[in-house]
Design a protein around this motif. Sequence first.
Motif, mmCIF file in Angstrom:
data_model
loop_
_atom_site.group_PDB
_atom_site.id
_atom_site.type_symbol
_atom_site.label_atom_id
_atom_site.label_comp_id
_atom_site.label_asym_id
_atom_site.label_seq_id
_atom_site.Cartn_x
_atom_site.Cartn_y
_atom_site.Cartn_z
ATOM 1 N N PHE A 108 0.906 -1.249 -0.124
ATOM 2 C CA PHE A 108 0.041 -0.026 0.007
ATOM 3 C C PHE A 108 0.870 1.247 0.020
ATOM 4 C CE2 PHE A 108 -1.929 3.395 2.899
ATOM 5 C CZ PHE A 108 -2.778 3.828 2.004
ATOM 6 N N GLU A 109 2.012 1.199 0.790
ATOM 7 C CA GLU A 109 2.766 2.550 0.947
ATOM 8 C C GLU A 109 3.342 2.792 -0.506
ATOM 9 O OE1 GLU A 109 2.971 4.624 3.326
ATOM 10 O OE2 GLU A 109 1.577 3.628 4.327
ATOM 11 N N LYS A 112 0.203 3.805 -3.224
ATOM 12 C CA LYS A 112 -0.251 5.083 -2.887
ATOM 13 C C LYS A 112 0.574 6.265 -3.440
ATOM 14 C CE LYS A 112 1.275 6.347 1.668
ATOM 15 N NZ LYS A 112 0.614 6.784 3.006
ATOM 16 N N LYS A 113 1.629 5.940 -3.719
ATOM 17 C CA LYS A 113 2.664 7.075 -4.262
ATOM 18 C C LYS A 113 2.420 7.139 -5.935
ATOM 19 C CE LYS A 113 5.799 6.541 -0.481
ATOM 20 N NZ LYS A 113 7.060 5.950 -0.248
ATOM 21 N N LYS A 118 -3.569 7.568 -7.871
ATOM 22 C CA LYS A 118 -3.924 8.890 -7.113
ATOM 23 C C LYS A 118 -5.354 9.478 -7.766
ATOM 24 C CE LYS A 118 0.240 10.361 -5.042
ATOM 25 N NZ LYS A 118 1.368 11.428 -4.950
ATOM 26 N N LEU A 142 -6.351 0.859 -0.246
ATOM 27 C CA LEU A 142 -6.352 1.938 -1.402
ATOM 28 C C LEU A 142 -7.833 2.573 -1.578
ATOM 29 C CD1 LEU A 142 -4.357 0.126 -4.117
ATOM 30 C CD2 LEU A 142 -3.642 2.186 -2.672
ATOM 31 N N PHE A 145 -8.147 4.739 1.669
ATOM 32 C CA PHE A 145 -7.312 5.819 1.529
ATOM 33 C C PHE A 145 -7.878 6.924 0.648
ATOM 34 C CE2 PHE A 145 -3.515 8.128 0.113
ATOM 35 C CZ PHE A 145 -3.033 8.587 1.264
ATOM 36 N N PHE A 146 -8.167 6.496 -0.659
ATOM 37 C CA PHE A 146 -8.350 7.572 -1.571
ATOM 38 C C PHE A 146 -10.039 7.740 -1.726
ATOM 39 C CE2 PHE A 146 -4.530 5.953 -3.588
ATOM 40 C CZ PHE A 146 -3.772 7.005 -3.457
#
Length: 166
Positions: A108-109, A112-113, A118, A142, A145-146
């Motif tokens: 995930f880390e 997400k970049k 995004k 994801l 988070f988004f």
Amino acid sequence: MQICQVYHLFYPASIGGVETQISQVSKFLSGYDPHLHFNLITDRIYSLSFLHKDMSKLGYYDGLKVFRLGPNFLRIISNFSEVVQVKSGLRNAPHWKKLREIAAKRLFEEAKKIKDIKETDVFHLHGMWKENLEYELLASLLSKFFEKPLIVHLQGTYHLGPESMP
């Protein structure tokens, strides 16, 4: 509209039923509507496939933009642990589950970049396999988070019950 598909395995590491469906559906729908764009998040290290010459972090397959995550040490250990779990019957032991959760957070880390991730409008998880819970968890992380919807497409078999859940 940007759709990000999530599946742990893809060409050239494997090209089976799910991988073929991902490719064909993406190609058909993007040809039908030019406003639809498809990405795929997949794994670079499944069966040590990152050693294959075509396993770069970013690739294209039949018009599908493919982002390959890893390798990271925890995912390698997690993959190796599948063999140990199956042979020993310890698939749901707490330490294996924790290892998979940590591996999913590392994936995930990294994911997400990615700029295209995004900009995703919808996440689409292909299949739910007991052996690859990291990618199920990744899709969920994801989506949360988004703050985007997650579509889960069941393919193959997934045995429901408390012993099979992450």
